[in-house]
Design a protein around this motif. Sequence first.
Motif, PDB file in Angstrom:
ATOM      1  N   HIS A  16      -4.000  10.921   8.104  1.00 61.06           N
ATOM      2  CA  HIS A  16      -3.260  11.393   6.926  1.00 61.06           C
ATOM      3  C   HIS A  16      -2.491  12.685   7.217  1.00 61.06           C
ATOM      4  O   HIS A  16      -1.901  13.263   6.313  1.00 61.06           O
ATOM      5  CB  HIS A  16      -4.216  11.598   5.749  1.00 61.06           C
ATOM      6  CG  HIS A  16      -4.614  10.319   5.087  1.00 61.06           C
ATOM      7  ND1 HIS A  16      -3.842   9.684   4.148  1.00 61.06           N
ATOM      8  CD2 HIS A  16      -5.697   9.525   5.253  1.00 61.06           C
ATOM      9  CE1 HIS A  16      -4.438   8.577   3.743  1.00 61.06           C
ATOM     10  NE2 HIS A  16      -5.563   8.455   4.410  1.00 61.06           N
ATOM     11  N   LEU A 153       1.229   2.231  13.661  1.00 60.02           N
ATOM     12  CA  LEU A 153       0.967   1.943  12.244  1.00 60.02           C
ATOM     13  C   LEU A 153      -0.140   2.825  11.682  1.00 60.02           C
ATOM     14  O   LEU A 153      -0.059   3.288  10.545  1.00 60.02           O
ATOM     15  CB  LEU A 153       0.603   0.465  12.062  1.00 60.02           C
ATOM     16  CG  LEU A 153       1.742  -0.537  12.250  1.00 60.02           C
ATOM     17  CD1 LEU A 153       1.209  -1.964  12.225  1.00 60.02           C
ATOM     18  CD2 LEU A 153       2.800  -0.357  11.170  1.00 60.02           C
ATOM     19  N   SER A 156       1.353   6.111  10.872  1.00 61.26           N
ATOM     20  CA  SER A 156       2.532   6.153  10.001  1.00 61.26           C
ATOM     21  C   SER A 156       2.295   5.558   8.612  1.00 61.26           C
ATOM     22  O   SER A 156       2.862   6.021   7.630  1.00 61.26           O
ATOM     23  CB  SER A 156       3.715   5.445  10.667  1.00 61.26           C
ATOM     24  OG  SER A 156       3.377   4.112  10.968  1.00 61.26           O
ATOM     25  N   VAL A 157       1.423   4.538   8.502  1.00 63.92           N
ATOM     26  CA  VAL A 157       1.203   3.879   7.207  1.00 63.92           C
ATOM     27  C   VAL A 157       0.497   4.790   6.188  1.00 63.92           C
ATOM     28  O   VAL A 157       0.957   4.873   5.043  1.00 63.92           O
ATOM     29  CB  VAL A 157       0.451   2.532   7.387  1.00 63.92           C
ATOM     30  CG1 VAL A 157      -0.008   1.970   6.065  1.00 63.92           C
ATOM     31  CG2 VAL A 157       1.344   1.526   8.105  1.00 63.92           C
ATOM     32  N   PRO A 158      -0.621   5.487   6.541  1.00 62.86           N
ATOM     33  CA  PRO A 158      -1.291   6.318   5.526  1.00 62.86           C
ATOM     34  C   PRO A 158      -0.393   7.371   4.845  1.00 62.86           C
ATOM     35  O   PRO A 158      -0.413   7.477   3.621  1.00 62.86           O
ATOM     36  CB  PRO A 158      -2.441   6.965   6.291  1.00 62.86           C
ATOM     37  CG  PRO A 158      -2.747   5.991   7.379  1.00 62.86           C
ATOM     38  CD  PRO A 158      -1.415   5.437   7.782  1.00 62.86           C
ATOM     39  N   ILE A 160       2.872   7.254   4.460  1.00 60.65           N
ATOM     40  CA  ILE A 160       3.841   6.504   3.644  1.00 60.65           C
ATOM     41  C   ILE A 160       3.161   5.993   2.375  1.00 60.65           C
ATOM     42  O   ILE A 160       3.727   6.077   1.281  1.00 60.65           O
ATOM     43  CB  ILE A 160       4.447   5.330   4.456  1.00 60.65           C
ATOM     44  CG1 ILE A 160       5.329   5.875   5.584  1.00 60.65           C
ATOM     45  CG2 ILE A 160       5.244   4.384   3.563  1.00 60.65           C
ATOM     46  CD1 ILE A 160       5.734   4.850   6.612  1.00 60.65           C
ATOM     47  N   TYR A 161       1.922   5.491   2.532  1.00 58.62           N
ATOM     48  CA  TYR A 161       1.180   4.993   1.369  1.00 58.62           C
ATOM     49  C   TYR A 161       0.904   6.110   0.360  1.00 58.62           C
ATOM     50  O   TYR A 161       1.027   5.918  -0.845  1.00 58.62           O
ATOM     51  CB  TYR A 161      -0.133   4.345   1.814  1.00 58.62           C
ATOM     52  CG  TYR A 161      -0.993   3.872   0.663  1.00 58.62           C
ATOM     53  CD1 TYR A 161      -0.637   2.751  -0.074  1.00 58.62           C
ATOM     54  CD2 TYR A 161      -2.145   4.567   0.294  1.00 58.62           C
ATOM     55  CE1 TYR A 161      -1.411   2.322  -1.141  1.00 58.62           C
ATOM     56  CE2 TYR A 161      -2.924   4.149  -0.769  1.00 58.62           C
ATOM     57  CZ  TYR A 161      -2.554   3.026  -1.478  1.00 58.62           C
ATOM     58  OH  TYR A 161      -3.312   2.606  -2.545  1.00 58.62           O
ATOM     59  N   LYS A 165       2.324   5.499  -3.372  1.00 59.92           N
ATOM     60  CA  LYS A 165       1.088   4.812  -3.764  1.00 59.92           C
ATOM     61  C   LYS A 165       1.284   3.865  -4.943  1.00 59.92           C
ATOM     62  O   LYS A 165       0.866   2.707  -4.913  1.00 59.92           O
ATOM     63  CB  LYS A 165       0.013   5.862  -4.098  1.00 59.92           C
ATOM     64  CG  LYS A 165      -1.376   5.306  -4.249  1.00 59.92           C
ATOM     65  CD  LYS A 165      -2.350   6.446  -4.476  1.00 59.92           C
ATOM     66  CE  LYS A 165      -3.784   6.045  -4.444  1.00 59.92           C
ATOM     67  NZ  LYS A 165      -4.173   4.922  -5.206  1.00 59.92           N
ATOM     68  N   ILE A 168       3.461   0.685  -4.060  1.00 62.59           N
ATOM     69  CA  ILE A 168       2.759  -0.177  -3.098  1.00 62.59           C
ATOM     70  C   ILE A 168       1.595  -0.885  -3.770  1.00 62.59           C
ATOM     71  O   ILE A 168       1.389  -2.089  -3.566  1.00 62.59           O
ATOM     72  CB  ILE A 168       2.297   0.643  -1.864  1.00 62.59           C
ATOM     73  CG1 ILE A 168       3.510   1.107  -1.058  1.00 62.59           C
ATOM     74  CG2 ILE A 168       1.365  -0.181  -0.980  1.00 62.59           C
ATOM     75  CD1 ILE A 168       3.210   2.122   0.020  1.00 62.59           C
TER      76      ILE A 168
END
Length: 200
Positions: A16, A153, A156-158, A160-161, A165, A168
């Motif tokens: 994160h 991923l 990078s994903v956390p 972005i999420y 939030k 998504i």
Amino acid sequence: MIFTYSLCHAVIDLVHWRDPKKSGVVFGVSLLLLLSLAAFSVISVVSYLLLALLCVTISFRIYKSVIQAVQKSNDGHPFKALMEKDVTVPPETFRKHVDVCLTHVNHVLKQMSRLFLVEDLVDSLKLAVVMWLLTYVGAVFNGITILILADILLFSVPPIYEKNKTQIDRYIDVARTQVNTTIAKLQEKLPGSLKRCKAE
């Protein structure tokens, strides 16, 4: 258990980007290591890493020795504090980690047994579909490429999420509803005895 909890927290903080410097170093090193493994054999990568570490420590030791000789100081070995540290693993700690690993291994074995011996037909069919899709993934990517993509991923994903939030979560709910509807339709088409097993 406390160690596992603290490790999970440390990993969550890393992915994160709570501490950007630390996350950047871990991401950079892990990506560099995976890219090296994609280009060279494991033996070569490990050998080069250990050789680089040895070069750094030997150079530092020689540099410190020269400085001590020039300044006529008696500071001693530059790595003395590190050499005096206890690096052995206590038997209790080792047993504790083995017990935690054994719990996870037994859980995985139980789940695999349940899926491959078709205790629940729908769950086994889900696994079959996933394995079938993975054959196509395996045809396109090799294992190290998948690990590189997973590393990218993971870091990078956390973030972005966290930033998107609400949107998504809405899309995930829509997808989950679609999947549940499809599974319900498939279950309706199963023979009566299989439906009863699923209901139980």
